[in-house]
Design an enzyme around this catalytic site. Structure first.
Site, PDB file in Angstrom:
ATOM      1  N   CYS A  22      45.212  45.055  37.120  1.00 41.29           N
ATOM      2  CA  CYS A  22      43.991  45.919  36.381  1.00 41.29           C
ATOM      3  C   CYS A  22      44.176  47.149  36.624  1.00 41.29           C
ATOM      4  O   CYS A  22      44.982  47.916  37.158  1.00 41.29           O
ATOM      5  CB  CYS A  22      42.830  45.507  37.483  1.00 41.29           C
ATOM      6  SG  CYS A  22      41.173  46.111  36.628  1.00 41.29           S
ATOM      7  N   CYS A  29      36.457  44.795  45.033  1.00 42.76           N
ATOM      8  CA  CYS A  29      37.258  43.825  44.373  1.00 42.76           C
ATOM      9  C   CYS A  29      37.609  42.707  45.593  1.00 42.76           C
ATOM     10  O   CYS A  29      38.743  42.981  46.201  1.00 42.76           O
ATOM     11  CB  CYS A  29      38.387  44.446  43.626  1.00 42.76           C
ATOM     12  SG  CYS A  29      39.126  43.003  42.517  1.00 42.76           S
ATOM     13  N   SER A 130      31.616  44.163  32.802  1.00 40.66           N
ATOM     14  CA  SER A 130      31.132  44.722  34.185  1.00 40.66           C
ATOM     15  C   SER A 130      30.602  45.945  34.293  1.00 40.66           C
ATOM     16  O   SER A 130      31.283  46.885  33.693  1.00 40.66           O
ATOM     17  CB  SER A 130      32.331  44.650  35.291  1.00 40.66           C
ATOM     18  OG  SER A 130      32.919  43.125  35.369  1.00 40.66           O
ATOM     19  N   ARG A 142      33.444  51.713  41.048  1.00 38.95           N
ATOM     20  CA  ARG A 142      34.432  51.265  39.892  1.00 38.95           C
ATOM     21  C   ARG A 142      35.167  52.551  39.451  1.00 38.95           C
ATOM     22  O   ARG A 142      34.742  53.088  38.450  1.00 38.95           O
ATOM     23  CB  ARG A 142      33.566  50.704  38.860  1.00 38.95           C
ATOM     24  CG  ARG A 142      32.713  49.489  39.344  1.00 38.95           C
ATOM     25  CD  ARG A 142      32.211  48.700  38.242  1.00 38.95           C
ATOM     26  NE  ARG A 142      32.968  47.995  37.309  1.00 38.95           N
ATOM     27  CZ  ARG A 142      33.608  47.017  37.599  1.00 38.95           C
ATOM     28  NH1 ARG A 142      33.507  46.196  38.695  1.00 38.95           N
ATOM     29  NH2 ARG A 142      34.450  46.421  36.675  1.00 38.95           N
ATOM     30  N   CYS A 277      29.045  21.462  43.840  1.00 38.57           N
ATOM     31  CA  CYS A 277      30.286  22.551  43.914  1.00 38.57           C
ATOM     32  C   CYS A 277      31.341  21.905  43.571  1.00 38.57           C
ATOM     33  O   CYS A 277      31.652  20.585  43.524  1.00 38.57           O
ATOM     34  CB  CYS A 277      30.383  22.966  45.493  1.00 38.57           C
ATOM     35  SG  CYS A 277      31.049  24.662  45.448  1.00 38.57           S
ATOM     36  N   ASP A 293      37.249  30.484  42.168  1.00 39.86           N
ATOM     37  CA  ASP A 293      37.789  31.955  42.195  1.00 39.86           C
ATOM     38  C   ASP A 293      37.447  32.748  43.576  1.00 39.86           C
ATOM     39  O   ASP A 293      38.345  33.360  44.017  1.00 39.86           O
ATOM     40  CB  ASP A 293      36.941  32.649  41.214  1.00 39.86           C
ATOM     41  CG  ASP A 293      37.489  33.940  40.867  1.00 39.86           C
ATOM     42  OD1 ASP A 293      38.877  34.115  41.152  1.00 39.86           O
ATOM     43  OD2 ASP A 293      36.803  34.837  40.694  1.00 39.86           O
TER      44      ASP A 293
END
Length: 409
Positions: A22, A29, A130, A142, A277, A293
């Site tokens: 990224c 994060c 985001s 961020r 789930c 995730d």
């Protein structure tokens, strides 16, 4: 259409074709923690052509419904080239077999170009961007690897995609920097023309041996950028007041839609609030598949598409065992709660404290959610009554713009 398993169900699988690479390094994060646990750094990686084709073919073959959703995540997927995603589209067309294919892409919004926008519009991608609120809220956590802020680049990106007509949702985290400013947070999204808003509470922990701890593991220290339960409840109540007074039917807030869905007994569009789930797994850049995730740790690995099929993994016992924890691991306090129907214990990743009876596995945010449900119960009862008289239900809770319940900031 052929059914591949006798008790099959629709599912999504988030794809991470660039791994954890990224151009930003957001303080909160969670993916950095899961990547480190797997020995994966932030070096640029791209899913190989062979793996990509295997994934697309198997994913489509495993579906039992006509509409197939691909969610492309990262890291930052816009660090991949447009030609990479053109290759994705060709493979999807090759293996579609009558399915309708849809694509979502989650991005931090700093890398949009005119080439990207033309591609996204031409191929009907839904983009999740985001944004954590106005400048001072967004830039608190961020930033890029050099420490530079990202708000201006995101706003420039929004200007470009709006000019081209790219379809987008806003995905925000609620964290220590914005949780005590709910009115300013919500007004910002109204001011930028956002009509589809998802927000997620940041709750992360660390121990002396782990940068981030997986959910349900007791111990560790809640990190300072996380929200506190009472703050979360107050935030939800104040944002709801603004939304319900002027934006019902024109601005769609995923958590409120999910709450209303549960109020009328319809499965919500966000997995954390659902009864079940295990319907939102993730595939990593190396072909490894994980239950979720937020549970991409080695102990939750289901297998790898180079050795197993997606069908065998998503309908296998390991994922079924993981999925059963949503219900079977509810604490006595949850089971006795009058609002159990509204959250079903929320996400497993937040169940790491003890309940009022001393039982482990209770949700850290429980007190905040309870406050919110109690506060909105009268309004929800009213709206639920209105919806029950509509056939079909109004789009306040069935909005097709929320194509993915797993898109995360």
């Amino acid at each position: 259409m052929k059914t591949v398993a006798p008790f099959s169900h629709p599912f999504t699988m988030m794809a991470k074709p660039i791994g954890s690479c990224c151009n930003l390094t957001c303080t909160y994060c969670y993916y950095k923690g899961t990547a480190e646990s797997r020995g994966q750094g932030t070096t640029l990686m791209t899913m190989s052509d062979t793996l990509l084709e295997t994934f697309i073919r198997q994913y489509i073959e495993a579906q039992t419904v006509e509409d197939v959703l691909f969610t492309w995540h990262g890291g930052e997927p816009l660090m991949l080239s447009v030609p990479f995603f053109k290759k994705v589209l060709k493979l999807q067309q090759r293996y579609a077999q009558g399915h309708r294919i849809h694509n979502c892409l989650q991005t931090n919004g700093t890398l949009f170009t005119e080439e990207w926008c033309r591609f996204l519009v031409d191929n009907n991608f839904l983009v999740g961007i985001s944004i954590d609120g106005p400048r001072h809220q967004h830039d608190a956590y961020r930033r890029n690897h050099a420490g530079a802020t990202s708000f201006d680049k995101v706003m420039k990106g929004l200007e470009i995609i709006n000019r081209y007509g790219v379809e987008w949702n806003a995905l925000a985290t609620v964290n220590h920097a914005n949780v005590r400013e709910p009115q300013e947070f919500y007004e910002f999204f109204r001011s930028i023309g956002c009509r589809f808003l998802q927000f997620t509470p940041v709750v992360e922990r660390a121990s002396h041996t782990s940068h981030f701890l997986p959910g349900t593991t007791e111990g560790g220290e809640v990190l300072p950028f996380s929200v506190k339960p009472d703050e979360w409840g107050q935030f939800l109540c104040e944002v709801f007041d603004q939304w319900v007074s002027k934006d019902v039917g024109s601005v769609f807030v995923q958590l409120f839609d999910a709450t209303l869905a549960n109020w009328v007994g319809v499965q919500p569009g966000v997995c954390a609030m659902g009864t079940d789930c295990g319907n939102a797994s993730v595939i990593e850049v190396d072909g490894s598949v994980y239950a979720c995730d937020h549970f991409s740790f080695p102990e939750f690995k289901l297998g790898n598409i180079q050795q197993q099929t997606i069908t065998s993994m998503v309908y296998g016992e390991r994922l079924r065992h993981f999925a059963r924890q949503k219900t079977e691991a509810l604490t006595p306090q949850c089971q006795e709660c009058r609002f159990l129907f509204a959250c079903h214990g929320e996400c497993l990743r937040n169940r790491f404290v003890r309940d009022e009876h001393g039982h482990s596995g209770h949700n850290y945010l429980c007190r905040g959610y309870y406050r919110f449900f109690d506060y909105v119960s009268a309004a929800m009862n009213y709206m639920a009554g209105e919806l029950r008289e509509c056939r079909p239900p109004a789009n306040i809770m069935k909005n097709t713009r929320y194509r993915s319940s797993t898109m995360m900031p």
